[in-house]
Enzyme design. Structure first.
Site, PDB file in Angstrom:
ATOM      1  N   SER A  80       0.822  -1.212   0.000  1.00 45.89           N
ATOM      2  CA  SER A  80       0.000   0.000   0.000  1.00 45.89           C
ATOM      3  C   SER A  80       0.861   1.269   0.000  1.00 45.89           C
ATOM      4  O   SER A  80       1.856   1.375   0.716  1.00 45.89           O
ATOM      5  CB  SER A  80      -0.912   0.018   1.237  1.00 45.89           C
ATOM      6  OG  SER A  80      -1.575   1.257   1.304  1.00 45.89           O
TER       7      SER A  80
ATOM      8  N   SER B 115      -0.556   4.146   0.786  1.00 46.71           N
ATOM      9  CA  SER B 115      -1.205   5.083   1.710  1.00 46.71           C
ATOM     10  C   SER B 115      -0.309   5.518   2.875  1.00 46.71           C
ATOM     11  O   SER B 115      -0.308   6.703   3.232  1.00 46.71           O
ATOM     12  CB  SER B 115      -2.515   4.484   2.233  1.00 46.71           C
ATOM     13  OG  SER B 115      -3.424   4.385   1.176  1.00 46.71           O
TER      14      SER B 115
ATOM     15  N   LEU C 159      -7.148   3.781 -13.908  1.00 49.59           N
ATOM     16  CA  LEU C 159      -7.053   3.657 -12.446  1.00 49.59           C
ATOM     17  C   LEU C 159      -5.768   2.949 -12.036  1.00 49.59           C
ATOM     18  O   LEU C 159      -5.299   3.097 -10.915  1.00 49.59           O
ATOM     19  CB  LEU C 159      -8.277   2.916 -11.881  1.00 49.59           C
ATOM     20  CG  LEU C 159      -9.426   3.829 -11.435  1.00 49.59           C
ATOM     21  CD1 LEU C 159      -9.891   4.731 -12.545  1.00 49.59           C
ATOM     22  CD2 LEU C 159     -10.578   3.030 -10.866  1.00 49.59           C
TER      23      LEU C 159
ATOM     24  N   TYR D 168      -2.056   2.446 -11.505  1.00 49.89           N
ATOM     25  CA  TYR D 168      -0.973   3.432 -11.354  1.00 49.89           C
ATOM     26  C   TYR D 168       0.400   2.774 -11.207  1.00 49.89           C
ATOM     27  O   TYR D 168       1.397   3.449 -10.936  1.00 49.89           O
ATOM     28  CB  TYR D 168      -1.254   4.394 -10.199  1.00 49.89           C
ATOM     29  CG  TYR D 168      -1.489   3.721  -8.873  1.00 49.89           C
ATOM     30  CD1 TYR D 168      -0.428   3.329  -8.071  1.00 49.89           C
ATOM     31  CD2 TYR D 168      -2.784   3.444  -8.448  1.00 49.89           C
ATOM     32  CE1 TYR D 168      -0.652   2.688  -6.879  1.00 49.89           C
ATOM     33  CE2 TYR D 168      -3.013   2.815  -7.245  1.00 49.89           C
ATOM     34  CZ  TYR D 168      -1.945   2.442  -6.467  1.00 49.89           C
ATOM     35  OH  TYR D 168      -2.173   1.797  -5.277  1.00 49.89           O
TER      36      TYR D 168
ATOM     37  N   ASP E  15     -13.349   7.091  -2.769  1.00 50.65           N
ATOM     38  CA  ASP E  15     -12.742   6.717  -4.054  1.00 50.65           C
ATOM     39  C   ASP E  15     -13.341   7.524  -5.212  1.00 50.65           C
ATOM     40  O   ASP E  15     -12.624   7.953  -6.114  1.00 50.65           O
ATOM     41  CB  ASP E  15     -12.938   5.219  -4.342  1.00 50.65           C
ATOM     42  CG  ASP E  15     -11.897   4.360  -3.632  1.00 50.65           C
ATOM     43  OD1 ASP E  15     -10.820   4.884  -3.290  1.00 50.65           O
ATOM     44  OD2 ASP E  15     -12.168   3.156  -3.436  1.00 50.65           O
TER      45      ASP E  15
ATOM     46  N   LYS F  84     -13.280  -4.049   1.796  1.00 53.61           N
ATOM     47  CA  LYS F  84     -14.057  -2.820   1.554  1.00 53.61           C
ATOM     48  C   LYS F  84     -15.572  -3.040   1.656  1.00 53.61           C
ATOM     49  O   LYS F  84     -16.302  -2.122   2.018  1.00 53.61           O
ATOM     50  CB  LYS F  84     -13.713  -2.245   0.183  1.00 53.61           C
ATOM     51  CG  LYS F  84     -12.387  -1.504   0.131  1.00 53.61           C
ATOM     52  CD  LYS F  84     -12.187  -0.927  -1.262  1.00 53.61           C
ATOM     53  CE  LYS F  84     -11.032   0.028  -1.314  1.00 53.61           C
ATOM     54  NZ  LYS F  84     -10.958   0.733  -2.606  1.00 53.61           N
TER      55      LYS F  84
ATOM     56  N   ARG G  70     -15.529  -7.855 -19.234  1.00 52.19           N
ATOM     57  CA  ARG G  70     -15.352  -9.228 -19.720  1.00 52.19           C
ATOM     58  C   ARG G  70     -16.527 -10.097 -19.303  1.00 52.19           C
ATOM     59  O   ARG G  70     -17.119 -10.806 -20.117  1.00 52.19           O
ATOM     60  CB  ARG G  70     -14.032  -9.793 -19.155  1.00 52.19           C
ATOM     61  CG  ARG G  70     -13.804 -11.238 -19.475  1.00 52.19           C
ATOM     62  CD  ARG G  70     -12.534 -11.734 -18.868  1.00 52.19           C
ATOM     63  NE  ARG G  70     -12.528 -11.658 -17.397  1.00 52.19           N
ATOM     64  CZ  ARG G  70     -11.553 -12.106 -16.629  1.00 52.19           C
ATOM     65  NH1 ARG G  70     -10.474 -12.632 -17.184  1.00 52.19           N
ATOM     66  NH2 ARG G  70     -11.615 -12.016 -15.314  1.00 52.19           N
ATOM     67  N   THR G  71     -16.917 -10.033 -18.045  1.00 50.80           N
ATOM     68  CA  THR G  71     -18.071 -10.790 -17.563  1.00 50.80           C
ATOM     69  C   THR G  71     -19.291  -9.873 -17.646  1.00 50.80           C
ATOM     70  O   THR G  71     -19.493  -9.004 -16.795  1.00 50.80           O
ATOM     71  CB  THR G  71     -17.839 -11.244 -16.103  1.00 50.80           C
ATOM     72  OG1 THR G  71     -16.556 -11.858 -16.033  1.00 50.80           O
ATOM     73  CG2 THR G  71     -18.903 -12.213 -15.626  1.00 50.80           C
TER      74      THR G  71
HETATM   75  P1  NAP Z   1     -11.874  -6.020  -9.007  1.00 44.04           P
HETATM   76  O1  NAP Z   1     -13.102  -5.716  -8.231  1.00 44.04           O
HETATM   77  O2  NAP Z   1     -11.161  -7.302  -8.797  1.00 44.04           O
HETATM   78  O3  NAP Z   1     -12.261  -5.893 -10.588  1.00 44.04           O
HETATM   79  C1  NAP Z   1     -11.316  -6.249 -11.570  1.00 44.04           C
HETATM   80  C2  NAP Z   1     -11.840  -5.827 -12.943  1.00 44.04           C
HETATM   81  O4  NAP Z   1     -10.828  -6.159 -13.917  1.00 44.04           O
HETATM   82  C3  NAP Z   1     -13.109  -6.549 -13.373  1.00 44.04           C
HETATM   83  O5  NAP Z   1     -13.866  -5.710 -14.210  1.00 44.04           O
HETATM   84  C4  NAP Z   1     -12.531  -7.730 -14.155  1.00 44.04           C
HETATM   85  O6  NAP Z   1     -13.423  -8.280 -15.096  1.00 44.04           O
HETATM   86  C5  NAP Z   1     -11.403  -7.062 -14.876  1.00 44.04           C
HETATM   87  N1  NAP Z   1     -10.399  -8.022 -15.325  1.00 44.04           N
HETATM   88  C6  NAP Z   1      -9.496  -8.674 -14.546  1.00 44.04           C
HETATM   89  N2  NAP Z   1      -8.749  -9.510 -15.322  1.00 44.04           N
HETATM   90  C7  NAP Z   1      -9.230  -9.394 -16.587  1.00 44.04           C
HETATM   91  C8  NAP Z   1      -8.890  -9.999 -17.837  1.00 44.04           C
HETATM   92  N3  NAP Z   1      -7.888 -10.897 -17.935  1.00 44.04           N
HETATM   93  N4  NAP Z   1      -9.574  -9.627 -18.953  1.00 44.04           N
HETATM   94  C9  NAP Z   1     -10.576  -8.703 -18.877  1.00 44.04           C
HETATM   95  N5  NAP Z   1     -10.947  -8.100 -17.713  1.00 44.04           N
HETATM   96  C10 NAP Z   1     -10.281  -8.452 -16.594  1.00 44.04           C
HETATM   97  O7  NAP Z   1     -10.757  -4.898  -8.776  1.00 44.04           O
HETATM   98  P2  NAP Z   1     -10.989  -3.347  -8.428  1.00 44.04           P
HETATM   99  O8  NAP Z   1     -10.959  -3.172  -6.969  1.00 44.04           O
HETATM  100  O9  NAP Z   1     -12.171  -2.881  -9.200  1.00 44.04           O
HETATM  101  O10 NAP Z   1      -9.644  -2.680  -9.003  1.00 44.04           O
HETATM  102  C11 NAP Z   1      -9.400  -2.608 -10.388  1.00 44.04           C
HETATM  103  C12 NAP Z   1      -8.118  -1.837 -10.652  1.00 44.04           C
HETATM  104  O11 NAP Z   1      -8.267  -0.480 -10.210  1.00 44.04           O
HETATM  105  C13 NAP Z   1      -6.901  -2.388  -9.891  1.00 44.04           C
HETATM  106  O12 NAP Z   1      -5.790  -2.320 -10.754  1.00 44.04           O
HETATM  107  C14 NAP Z   1      -6.728  -1.418  -8.736  1.00 44.04           C
HETATM  108  O13 NAP Z   1      -5.384  -1.324  -8.308  1.00 44.04           O
HETATM  109  C15 NAP Z   1      -7.168  -0.125  -9.385  1.00 44.04           C
HETATM  110  N6  NAP Z   1      -7.640   0.870  -8.421  1.00 44.04           N
HETATM  111  C16 NAP Z   1      -6.991   2.060  -8.384  1.00 44.04           C
HETATM  112  C17 NAP Z   1      -7.414   3.048  -7.507  1.00 44.04           C
HETATM  113  C18 NAP Z   1      -6.691   4.363  -7.496  1.00 44.04           C
HETATM  114  O14 NAP Z   1      -6.803   5.082  -6.507  1.00 44.04           O
HETATM  115  N7  NAP Z   1      -6.011   4.712  -8.560  1.00 44.04           N
HETATM  116  C19 NAP Z   1      -8.510   2.810  -6.639  1.00 44.04           C
HETATM  117  C20 NAP Z   1      -9.168   1.574  -6.707  1.00 44.04           C
HETATM  118  C21 NAP Z   1      -8.707   0.606  -7.605  1.00 44.04           C
HETATM  119  P3  NAP Z   1     -14.386  -9.544 -14.689  1.00 44.04           P
HETATM  120  O15 NAP Z   1     -15.558  -8.957 -13.974  1.00 44.04           O
HETATM  121  O16 NAP Z   1     -14.703 -10.167 -15.984  1.00 44.04           O
HETATM  122  O17 NAP Z   1     -13.526 -10.423 -13.803  1.00 44.04           O
END
Ligand code: NAP
Length: 277
Positions: A19, A21, A222, A224, A107, A70, A158-159
């Site tokens: 993290s 943070s 998102l 980074y 967020d 979360k 994807r889903t």
């Molecule tokens: P999550 O709930 O696990 O969701 C992951 C997403 O990525 C889903 O839409 C998933 O699709 C998709 N995905 C994963 N592998 C894939 C693949 N091989 N092909 C196509 N789609 C794929 O994760 P999250 O919490 O939403 O976080 C997502 C990203 O945002 C992470 O990289 C996280 O670090 C980043 N993030 C950044 C911040 C920031 O402050 N910048 C804040 C929050 C999150 P499916 O539904 O099909 O599995």
């Protein structure tokens, strides 16, 4: 004489060692001369409620909550803000003086603030937004885009069923498009947002064709790590305005720090540098 109280805060997740943070909050504590500490805490699901209930008694003023807690933390809180309820997750807990645990989600705020500061000319009402992904982060993005007044959100994942679930929750402004059609909707978008984990270090690359990107687009990722993902690289080469994901992480931390320590911190170059240390 009353005993001096040193305020404590931290982040609870599992794993949590990666993290950023702690770097951000420690930087602000130092910059504002506040005698306080921000601590990463690796806590498993079974211990979550007990640990959170104990922290206020140890001098904690609040904590951030990250993956995988979360959603679960909503059941531990005594009060949940409307935006955390809408998003279905909380990333910030405030331990109030009356003993109540208050849960919020910053967020979406972080996402919009980052977008507004990185692309000041972006006008939410100017056109559709394409959102790639329908996971936890997408929920915060959708809530904030709806709130900002974006007229149409084209959501692709994807889903497909996960995107359809979000459409049901967020209403008619959200249209679901098949993942294989993602390239076709980029042309008509004003804003493109990647909320998937694709392109992140250790994850597969985002393979959606990006030929439709041009200087009329605002593109934000998102992810980074790396700071400049392939999506942002291609968008930049096409002349689009690009906004990286680190700013979202920095901006989402601002309201939490202010609530815990009583000072509203700045997101500036020094904060970015501290987060990357
Ligand atoms: P999550 O709930 O696990 O969701 C992951 C997403 O990525 C889903 O839409 C998933 O699709 C998709 N995905 C994963 N592998 C894939 C693949 N091989 N092909 C196509 N789609 C794929 O994760 P999250 O919490 O939403 O976080 C997502 C990203 O945002 C992470 O990289 C996280 O670090 C980043 N993030 C950044 C911040 C920031 O402050 N910048 C804040 C929050 C999150 P499916 O539904 O099909 O599995």
């Amino acid at each position: 004489m009353t005993a001096r109280k040193i305020p404590l805060a931290g982040v609870i997740g599992s794993p949590v060692a990666h993290s950023r943070s702690p770097h951000i909050h420690r930087h602000w504590l130092k910059a504002h001369g506040i005698e306080g500490y921000y601590i990463p805490m690796d806590v498993g699901h079974d211990d979550l409620a007990r640990v959170i209930r104990t922290l206020p008694r140890m001098g904690f003023v609040g904590v951030n909550i990250t993956i995988p807690h979360k959603q679960a933390v909503l059941d531990v809180a005594d009060q949940v803000t409307d935006r955390a309820t809408l998003i279905g997750a909380a990333n910030t807990l405030i331990f109030r003086k009356d003993g109540k645990i208050h849960a919020d989600n910053t967020d979406g705020y972080g996402f919009i603030e980052n977008l507004r500061s990185g692309a000041p000319h972006w006008q939410p009402e100017a056109g559709p937004a394409v959102v790639l992904g329908a996971g936890g982060a997408a929920r915060a993005v959708l809530a904030s885009l709806c709130d900002a007044g974006v007229p149409e959100i084209l959501l692709t994942n994807r889903t497909r069923a996960r995107a359809e679930n979000l459409q049901e929750e967020f209403g008619k402004r959200v249209q679901v498009v098949d993942w294989v059609q993602a390239a076709n909707i980029i042309d008509i978008a004003h804003l493109v947002v990647n909320t998937t984990s694709l392109g992140m270090v250790g994850k597969p690359e985002l393979r959606v064709p990006l030929d439709g990107l041009g200087k009329q687009h605002v593109v934000t990722d998102l992810v980074y790590a790396p700071l400049k993902t392939r999506l942002l690289q291609v968008a930049e080469e096409a002349g689009a305005t690009t906004v990286d994901g680190l700013g979202m992480l920095l901006h989402q931390a601002v309201p939490a720090f202010e609530r815990w320590f009583g000072v509203r911190p700045e997101v500036d170059a020094a904060t970015r540098a501290a987060a990357l240390e």
